[in-house]
Design a protein around this motif. Structure first.
Motif, PDB file in Angstrom:
ATOM      1  N   CYS A   1       0.853  -1.186   0.000  1.00  0.00           N
ATOM      2  CA  CYS A   1       0.000   0.000   0.000  1.00  0.00           C
ATOM      3  C   CYS A   1       0.891   1.240   0.000  1.00  0.00           C
ATOM      4  CB  CYS A   1      -0.899   0.021   1.240  1.00  0.00           C
ATOM      5  SG  CYS A   1      -2.332  -1.090   1.142  1.00  0.00           S
TER       6      CYS A   1
ATOM      7  N   HIS B   1      -6.074  -1.341  -1.535  1.00  0.00           N
ATOM      8  CA  HIS B   1      -5.729  -2.611  -0.906  1.00  0.00           C
ATOM      9  C   HIS B   1      -6.678  -3.732  -1.302  1.00  0.00           C
ATOM     10  CE1 HIS B   1      -4.015  -5.298   2.072  1.00  0.00           C
ATOM     11  NE2 HIS B   1      -5.236  -5.558   2.533  1.00  0.00           N
TER      12      HIS B   1
ATOM     13  N   HIS C   1      -3.438  -7.582  -1.348  1.00  0.00           N
ATOM     14  CA  HIS C   1      -3.399  -6.417  -2.232  1.00  0.00           C
ATOM     15  C   HIS C   1      -3.230  -6.870  -3.687  1.00  0.00           C
ATOM     16  CE1 HIS C   1      -2.238  -1.970  -2.489  1.00  0.00           C
ATOM     17  NE2 HIS C   1      -2.165  -2.409  -3.740  1.00  0.00           N
TER      18      HIS C   1
END
Length: 401
Positions: free
Chosen positions: A78, A137, A188
């Motif tokens: 992220c 995400h 993710h």
């Protein structure tokens, strides 16, 4: 055009940002600097030669400590925040590619030992990279916009060219594992690229078959091009055709869900695609992934494997880029497990017919935003695709981009 920014992480690993076409996001040294205090990179693992099969096996014990399904607020891919200094040292990004912190191969480069036998070992040379598709995400590739998918295609092509040029690299393999059932270690949306110092076993078998066909045809036809023509002439396993790509369930599919996506002209790899072909690939690929997910009420786990021509003087002339998209899902609540016949002998047993799977994939409804242009509709199962001669436009045999 996609703007590309190259920088380094705190331990010296390469990181590249690929911005969407038209993006005006500013980039500076400060916004791409990694402020973490990371330990130095370790030495590569090793490869061992299996004399029984003639194959190389990578031994990477250091990967036992890699990150495994962390909570969202600790996700390493992220965008960086004060609470989560991640592998992406920027507050936002479109697509990012970086060297894996826990690589199976690399970071050192070089060739595998010559004339190997029992007991032969060597450093696990090569390169392993992570490709993050989005800063979000949650979600998946199928939920990307067409613009973002096009950026990912550009990243694959860019890295294919760069990695193929590294010393000792023999094969470049972009892929995505999607779903916990496949064994992902991060939720993710992301994929990977492996650059091997040897031709992998599967690619070696396929490459040898392709080269034999190519030689028997006097260098005028390729095996994949011939299979594409045969599938289009039969029509029963075709899923879609567009100006530059065709997708079908192969005649001898191994997996309950298996799709091959093939350019309509011979190119060795993603780097050799034209701009127009990359544009269309983003569109068609999204369509296929949405069809796969529309089969059942929940998302379908899959492996998306880009087969590219090896960086090998013998095998490359007969090579032909194509995608093999496979899933072990054989019903809404059932998975196919590789047991005795498949795992031990490599002898696959399919629980359904390729023709039925193709019919189901043709029939699903795809959102209008990614549906194939009506000018190139999915094939009616009752209407076989027209035959294409070897010299037909778009199926260029013997042409090496």
């Amino acid at each position: 055009m996609n703007h590309i920014t190259s920088t380094q992480l705190a331990d010296g690993r390469e990181l590249l940002y690929f911005d969407d076409a038209g993006s005006t996001r500013p980039r500076s040294v400060e916004t791409t600097r990694d402020h973490r205090d990371l330990p130095p990179r370790g030495e590569p693992g090793e490869v061992r030669f299996d004399a029984l099969t003639g194959e190389w096996v990578a031994v990477a014990a250091h990967r036992q400590t890699r990150t495994h399904l962390p909570p969202a607020d600790q996700c390493p891919i992220c965008p960086t925040t004060d609470a989560n200094p991640s592998e992406i040292p920027a507050p936002d990004y479109d697509v990012a590619v970086f060297e894996n912190r826990f690589p199976s191969l690399g970071p050192a480069l070089g060739p595998v030992p010559d004339n190997p036998g029992w007991g032969t070992t060597g450093p696990a040379f090569g390169r392993c990279e992570v490709v993050t598709f989005t800063p979000e995400h949650t979600g998946s590739f199928s939920g990307l916009s067409e613009t973002r998918a096009r950026t990912v295609v550009e990243a694959w092509a860019h890295r294919t060219a760069a990695l193929s040029a590294l010393p000792g690299i023999k094969q470049v393999f972009p892929f995505e594992n999607r779903g916990a059932e496949i064994g992902v270690t991060l939720h993710h949306p992301h994929g990977q690229i492996y650059a091997y110092p040897y031709v992998t076993p599967r690619a070696a078998v396929m490459g040898a078959a392709a080269r034999k066909f190519y030689d028997d045809a006097g260098g005028l036809q390729t095996l994949t091009g011939s299979l594409l023509r045969a599938e289009r002439e039969d029509g029963s396993r075709m899923i879609m055709e567009s100006g530059n790509f065709s997708a079908y369930v192969p005649f001898a599919a191994r997996w309950p869900l298996e799709i091959h996506l093939v350019p309509n002209r011979q190119v060795p790899d993603l780097a050799a695609l034209s701009g127009e072909e990359k544009d269309e690939l983003a569109h068609v690929y999204l369509d296929l992934l949405k069809r796969l997910d529309a089969l059942y009420p929940t998302p379908t786990p899959y492996i998306s494997a880009w087969h590219q021509a090896p960086v090998d003087d013998l095998l490359r002339p007969a090579g032909y880029l194509h995608l093999q998209l496979t899933s072990p899902r054989r019903a809404a609540d059932k998975l196919k497990y590789l047991a005795g016949s498949e795992a031990a002998m490599g002898a696959f047993i399919n629980d359904t017919t390729p023709e039925l799977v193709a019919e189901r994939l043709r029939a699903v409804t795809v959102p209008a935003s990614t549906a194939i242009d009506p000018a190139s509709p999915a094939i009616d199962p009752a209407s076989p695709a027209p035959a294409l001669a070897p010299s037909a436009p778009g199926l260029t045999e013997g042409a090496h981009a």
